[in-house]
Design a protein around this motif. Structure first.
Motif, PDB file in Angstrom:
ATOM      1  N   VAL A   1       0.838  -1.206   0.000  1.00  0.00           N
ATOM      2  CA  VAL A   1       0.000   0.000   0.000  1.00  0.00           C
ATOM      3  C   VAL A   1       0.872   1.256   0.000  1.00  0.00           C
ATOM      4  N   ALA A   2       1.911   1.272   0.835  1.00  0.00           N
ATOM      5  CA  ALA A   2       2.782   2.446   0.918  1.00  0.00           C
ATOM      6  C   ALA A   2       3.556   2.672  -0.380  1.00  0.00           C
ATOM      7  N   VAL A   3       4.060   1.593  -0.989  1.00  0.00           N
ATOM      8  CA  VAL A   3       4.786   1.720  -2.258  1.00  0.00           C
ATOM      9  C   VAL A   3       3.846   2.226  -3.353  1.00  0.00           C
ATOM     10  N   GLU A   4       2.630   1.702  -3.394  1.00  0.00           N
ATOM     11  CA  GLU A   4       1.653   2.151  -4.388  1.00  0.00           C
ATOM     12  C   GLU A   4       1.314   3.632  -4.186  1.00  0.00           C
ATOM     13  N   PHE A   5       1.128   4.050  -2.934  1.00  0.00           N
ATOM     14  CA  PHE A   5       0.843   5.453  -2.618  1.00  0.00           C
ATOM     15  C   PHE A   5       1.989   6.350  -3.099  1.00  0.00           C
ATOM     16  N   ASN A   6       3.211   5.941  -2.813  1.00  0.00           N
ATOM     17  CA  ASN A   6       4.371   6.738  -3.228  1.00  0.00           C
ATOM     18  C   ASN A   6       4.450   6.888  -4.736  1.00  0.00           C
ATOM     19  N   GLY A   7       4.040   5.860  -5.465  1.00  0.00           N
ATOM     20  CA  GLY A   7       4.149   5.882  -6.918  1.00  0.00           C
ATOM     21  C   GLY A   7       2.969   6.515  -7.639  1.00  0.00           C
ATOM     22  N   SER A   8       1.949   6.941  -6.890  1.00  0.00           N
ATOM     23  CA  SER A   8       0.740   7.471  -7.526  1.00  0.00           C
ATOM     24  C   SER A   8       0.508   8.929  -7.166  1.00  0.00           C
TER      25      SER A   8
ATOM     26  N   ASP B   1       3.954  14.557  -0.120  1.00  0.00           N
ATOM     27  CA  ASP B   1       5.242  13.941  -0.424  1.00  0.00           C
ATOM     28  C   ASP B   1       5.109  12.429  -0.286  1.00  0.00           C
ATOM     29  N   PRO B   2       5.948  11.668  -0.977  1.00  0.00           N
ATOM     30  CA  PRO B   2       5.962  10.217  -0.747  1.00  0.00           C
ATOM     31  C   PRO B   2       6.294   9.943   0.723  1.00  0.00           C
ATOM     32  N   VAL B   3       5.748   8.861   1.271  1.00  0.00           N
ATOM     33  CA  VAL B   3       6.039   8.512   2.659  1.00  0.00           C
ATOM     34  C   VAL B   3       7.427   7.892   2.749  1.00  0.00           C
ATOM     35  N   ASP B   4       8.074   8.095   3.886  1.00  0.00           N
ATOM     36  CA  ASP B   4       9.430   7.613   4.110  1.00  0.00           C
ATOM     37  C   ASP B   4       9.401   6.128   4.472  1.00  0.00           C
ATOM     38  N   LEU B   5       9.962   5.316   3.617  1.00  0.00           N
ATOM     39  CA  LEU B   5      10.030   3.870   3.857  1.00  0.00           C
ATOM     40  C   LEU B   5      11.455   3.403   4.127  1.00  0.00           C
ATOM     41  N   SER B   6      12.378   4.358   4.306  1.00  0.00           N
ATOM     42  CA  SER B   6      13.789   3.999   4.456  1.00  0.00           C
ATOM     43  C   SER B   6      14.088   3.214   5.728  1.00  0.00           C
ATOM     44  N   GLU B   7      13.271   3.364   6.749  1.00  0.00           N
ATOM     45  CA  GLU B   7      13.534   2.690   8.018  1.00  0.00           C
ATOM     46  C   GLU B   7      12.588   1.525   8.300  1.00  0.00           C
ATOM     47  N   VAL B   8      11.799   1.117   7.306  1.00  0.00           N
ATOM     48  CA  VAL B   8      10.904  -0.028   7.515  1.00  0.00           C
ATOM     49  C   VAL B   8      11.420  -1.234   6.744  1.00  0.00           C
ATOM     50  N   ALA B   9      11.129  -2.417   7.272  1.00  0.00           N
ATOM     51  CA  ALA B   9      11.595  -3.655   6.646  1.00  0.00           C
ATOM     52  C   ALA B   9      10.423  -4.617   6.454  1.00  0.00           C
ATOM     53  N   TRP B  10       9.259  -4.061   6.143  1.00  0.00           N
ATOM     54  CA  TRP B  10       8.059  -4.890   6.045  1.00  0.00           C
ATOM     55  C   TRP B  10       8.194  -6.042   5.064  1.00  0.00           C
TER      56      TRP B  10
END
Length: 188
Positions: A149-156, A170-179
């Protein structure tokens, strides 16, 4: 992910601080107790803002073992916040969007339903507080859905554009997550 990488394990007796050192990223939500324990404790070591507001169909509790910060709630009357520190137990009501905003690294245990329940990832406009985008799901491994969901949000750009005020998030920060890595381990 390397094969030698440790991760928190399901056990009968849990040393939260020892297991917390094994977490891989913020909002991992590693299940800690044996299968069937309800509510089930899930461990995270959070150092960045939660990428979205989480909405669940059941009440949850967030127990802070270390660190400080704020939990942000989206209510019908606006945005409300509660501060947390070591020892704080925060009630997360069902169907109320909430988001963790740590000031310092926070070691937290989320007590949630053992069986999968309906959850939603909700993104809000930072300019006017309108709902930008939301995805509802039920998943045995919610970490995979969180990532997708987060990757899709960032790309749309469409999902990130507010229909009320026109602001683009802005795209959400995913640099510190390892989902993705967490999901792979939990699916195995």
């Amino acid at each position: 992910m390397t094969a030698a990488r440790e991760y928190p394990m399901r056990k009968k007796t849990i040393n939260i601080f020892k297991e917390g050192k094994k977490t891989w990223g913020s909002y991992d939500d590693f299940p800690l107790a044996a299968v069937g324990v309800d509510p089930a404790p899930h461990l995270s070591r959070n150092s960045v803002a939660q990428p979205f507001h989480l909405v669940t169909a059941r009440d949850e509790l967030l127990v802070t073992m270390a660190g400080t910060g704020t939990v942000e709630f989206r209510t019908p009357s606006g945005v409300k916040t509660l501060d947390f520190e070591a020892g704080t137990v925060t009630y997360l009501p069902a169907r109320m969007p909430s988001r963790v905003l740590p000031d310092t690294e926070a070691l937290q245990v989320r007590l949630k339903a053992a069986a999968p329940v309906t959850e939603a990832a909700a993104f809000f406009c930072t300019s006017c507080n309108a709902l930008l985008h939301s995805v509802e799901f039920v998943a045995d491994v919610p970490q995979q859905k969180y990532w997708d969901v987060a990757v899709e949000f960032n790309g749309s750009i469409e999902q990130r554009t507010c229909t009320r005020c026109g602001a683009v998030a802005d795209p959400v920060d995913l640099s510190e997550v390892a989902w993705n890595d967490v999901a792979d381990v939990l699916k195995a």
